[in-house]
Write an enzyme that holds these catalytic residues in place. Sequence first.
Site, PDB file in Angstrom:
ATOM      1  N   HIS A 201       0.829  -1.205   0.000  1.00  0.00           N
ATOM      2  CA  HIS A 201       0.000   0.000   0.000  1.00  0.00           C
ATOM      3  C   HIS A 201       0.865   1.257   0.000  1.00  0.00           C
ATOM      4  O   HIS A 201       0.468   2.284  -0.519  1.00  0.00           O
ATOM      5  CB  HIS A 201      -0.906   0.001   1.225  1.00  0.00           C
ATOM      6  CG  HIS A 201      -1.933  -1.071   1.194  1.00  0.00           C
ATOM      7  ND1 HIS A 201      -2.349  -1.663   0.018  1.00  0.00           N
ATOM      8  CD2 HIS A 201      -2.633  -1.674   2.174  1.00  0.00           C
ATOM      9  CE1 HIS A 201      -3.253  -2.566   0.285  1.00  0.00           C
ATOM     10  NE2 HIS A 201      -3.443  -2.611   1.594  1.00  0.00           N
ATOM     11  N   ARG A 308      26.997  13.232 -19.160  1.00  0.00           N
ATOM     12  CA  ARG A 308      27.827  12.849 -18.000  1.00  0.00           C
ATOM     13  C   ARG A 308      27.637  11.353 -17.770  1.00  0.00           C
ATOM     14  O   ARG A 308      26.727  10.938 -17.062  1.00  0.00           O
ATOM     15  CB  ARG A 308      27.409  13.632 -16.760  1.00  0.00           C
ATOM     16  CG  ARG A 308      27.803  15.110 -16.771  1.00  0.00           C
ATOM     17  CD  ARG A 308      27.393  15.767 -15.446  1.00  0.00           C
ATOM     18  NE  ARG A 308      28.059  17.032 -15.227  1.00  0.00           N
ATOM     19  CZ  ARG A 308      27.445  18.215 -15.234  1.00  0.00           C
ATOM     20  NH1 ARG A 308      26.168  18.298 -15.471  1.00  0.00           N
ATOM     21  NH2 ARG A 308      28.138  19.326 -14.998  1.00  0.00           N
ATOM     22  N   ARG A 344      30.859  12.322 -22.715  1.00  0.00           N
ATOM     23  CA  ARG A 344      32.079  12.507 -21.933  1.00  0.00           C
ATOM     24  C   ARG A 344      32.415  11.194 -21.235  1.00  0.00           C
ATOM     25  O   ARG A 344      31.559  10.607 -20.572  1.00  0.00           O
ATOM     26  CB  ARG A 344      31.868  13.606 -20.878  1.00  0.00           C
ATOM     27  CG  ARG A 344      33.133  13.839 -20.048  1.00  0.00           C
ATOM     28  CD  ARG A 344      32.980  14.998 -19.097  1.00  0.00           C
ATOM     29  NE  ARG A 344      32.149  14.660 -17.961  1.00  0.00           N
ATOM     30  CZ  ARG A 344      31.834  15.515 -16.991  1.00  0.00           C
ATOM     31  NH1 ARG A 344      32.282  16.773 -17.057  1.00  0.00           N
ATOM     32  NH2 ARG A 344      31.081  15.157 -15.986  1.00  0.00           N
ATOM     33  N   ASN A 465      33.014  25.058 -14.287  1.00  0.00           N
ATOM     34  CA  ASN A 465      32.820  24.674 -12.877  1.00  0.00           C
ATOM     35  C   ASN A 465      34.169  24.314 -12.263  1.00  0.00           C
ATOM     36  O   ASN A 465      34.521  24.772 -11.179  1.00  0.00           O
ATOM     37  CB  ASN A 465      31.881  23.468 -12.745  1.00  0.00           C
ATOM     38  CG  ASN A 465      30.529  23.701 -13.389  1.00  0.00           C
ATOM     39  OD1 ASN A 465      30.171  24.828 -13.663  1.00  0.00           O
ATOM     40  ND2 ASN A 465      29.793  22.637 -13.639  1.00  0.00           N
ATOM     41  N   ASP A 466      34.900  23.465 -12.963  1.00  0.00           N
ATOM     42  CA  ASP A 466      36.215  23.093 -12.452  1.00  0.00           C
ATOM     43  C   ASP A 466      37.254  24.170 -12.742  1.00  0.00           C
ATOM     44  O   ASP A 466      38.089  24.469 -11.896  1.00  0.00           O
ATOM     45  CB  ASP A 466      36.665  21.749 -13.055  1.00  0.00           C
ATOM     46  CG  ASP A 466      36.101  20.589 -12.253  1.00  0.00           C
ATOM     47  OD1 ASP A 466      36.164  20.641 -11.010  1.00  0.00           O
ATOM     48  OD2 ASP A 466      35.583  19.641 -12.863  1.00  0.00           O
ATOM     49  N   ARG A 476      35.194  24.007  -5.007  1.00  0.00           N
ATOM     50  CA  ARG A 476      33.809  24.337  -5.334  1.00  0.00           C
ATOM     51  C   ARG A 476      32.812  23.668  -4.391  1.00  0.00           C
ATOM     52  O   ARG A 476      31.639  24.009  -4.382  1.00  0.00           O
ATOM     53  CB  ARG A 476      33.514  23.990  -6.798  1.00  0.00           C
ATOM     54  CG  ARG A 476      33.362  22.523  -7.095  1.00  0.00           C
ATOM     55  CD  ARG A 476      33.447  22.243  -8.601  1.00  0.00           C
ATOM     56  NE  ARG A 476      32.308  21.509  -9.106  1.00  0.00           N
ATOM     57  CZ  ARG A 476      32.274  20.848 -10.260  1.00  0.00           C
ATOM     58  NH1 ARG A 476      33.338  20.866 -11.056  1.00  0.00           N
ATOM     59  NH2 ARG A 476      31.225  20.221 -10.656  1.00  0.00           N
TER      60      ARG A 476
END
Length: 577
Positions: A201, A308, A344, A465-466, A476
């Site tokens: 349920h 990714r 990638r 980002n990196d 980060r």
Amino acid sequence: MTVNILPNNNPSGQTLRGIAASGGIAIGPAFQFRRADLRFDRRQVEDSGAEWMRFQNAVETARAQLAEVALQTEHDLGTDAAAIFQAQMLMLEDPELLTRVRAALEEQGVNAEAALSDASSLYVHMLEAVHNEYLRARAADVRDVTSRLLCILLDISPCRDVLPSVPSVILAHDLMPSDILSLNRSRVLGLCTAEGGATSHVALLARALGLPAVVGIGPGVLQIPSGTTVVLDGGAGLLIVDPDPQTLSLYRARAGLRAGAERRPAASADGPAVTRDGHRVVVAANVGTLEEARLAREVGADGIGLLRTEFLYLGRHALPGEEEQYHSYRAILELFGDRPVVLRTLDVGGDKPLPGLELPPERNPALGLRAIRLSLTRPEIFRPQLRAALRASAGHNLKVMFPMVTTVAEIRAARALLEECRAELQAEGQPVADVAVGIMVEVPSAALMADHLAAEVDFFSIGTNDLSQYVMAADRTHAAVAPLADALHPAVLRLVRDVIAAAHARGKWVSLCGELAGDPAAIPVLLGLGLDEFSMNPTAIPQAKRVICSLTREEADQVARAALQQESAEAVRALIR
Ligand code: PEP
Ligand code: MG
């Protein structure tokens, strides 16, 4: 019931695997659900007839409550969910249960609470002993009805003191249908139970309520303290406890994607992104799963600028083999027809741990054995991925991209392995398309050596980002210093400018797939720096296309030139505003 604890290299937590009961992702604090305390005194009573009357009154009250719950549930969640409570009403008339209660009252002379509890335990035990899923679900109903009756007899509210005070992922031994309804929906992000099966349920109600749910995850879930951050992946049947920042941000992106998809299903931008003066750029998507690729297609992505692939590996005991990877890649490529898909290769290791891959702890993970460095040392992982990618390429527009490339030697080694795999496949008679090869430019050395690297590849994709964390020497994932790693800092923008110029000097294509690409404030700057492709979270695509279509090249050039002259990221932001 499957109960597994995956091996995990992540010291900050563990991943529990259960049964996927209702799809969706929930991220938030855990809340250990404990039912209201239904302890009672076992008493001997003189007048068992009066006690039977007391019990029958409780049954009448329960019947009225359940009738109301069933009606409301039918209205809110439909007939299937309501049927659970209608069945519970019938249980109140179940002669098996009633006869047992009456017998306990008369033969043992105990109070109604004790008689009900004894009768119900015996009944539940009997139903659970039968290896039949239907009867086991009935046992859960008997427990639920018993709790309701006990609450009435003891005159206590079933949910007093047992609800979370902030939106939480509910962890419980088991949840009964009425628990789920009484848990205030606004404070429930998802459900995870130690017991239960896919047809329980909990599963049915969670799906009806649109809540992610994992059941049958095992008793380990009861050891997690309330307040611990958890990620519940209802579709994969996973509970990730105290996830590392990378996993958390990957899941946040996925959760955001789903929420975005639900919020604006009609937001689509199928047309090309062309500036007012006729300059066309590509607006592609960053995705990690087939589901995200579908969303990307729906919102009008021109292609996939970053697949990714590590997402395929998350939450696994063992890494997927060549065949499984081939099918996963193929499914995404088929969705995109002849539009480009940039795959990638595995970007894990260091601060991106992977269950199923034993890696020694790193003293300085961001600078450690990760991404292409790891792949080059582990050909038994790298080769199957390259072969799967090459096989999937046949008839499609697949490009392969290597992450974290730092030196010319690395790209040469990676390309050599790719060529070996291609030759192998051709010798096996397998069709392979011409596959463009590129690199992520996300390490300062790669950005500074872009002229040399451009000679080795077909395209670059700048990973801001990196790149910003390495340029600014600011982790980060470290809350205290992460704001320093602002990709709009002129130090980062100057490198972006130089990378684009070096690539263009050799006639090579440049994409940017860091978060910056989808930031409407950054788009004029990047357009002015000459970027060819913006790759971003799919939900950002419609707006990004609108921003690009509203600009001219000249306007963008002016913004970019001014941005490069600023002294800080704040000054760049102020300028753009
Ligand atoms: C980047 O570093 O900018 C990037 C897109 O890669 P990831 O965020 O997956 O490290
Ligand atoms: Mg990166």
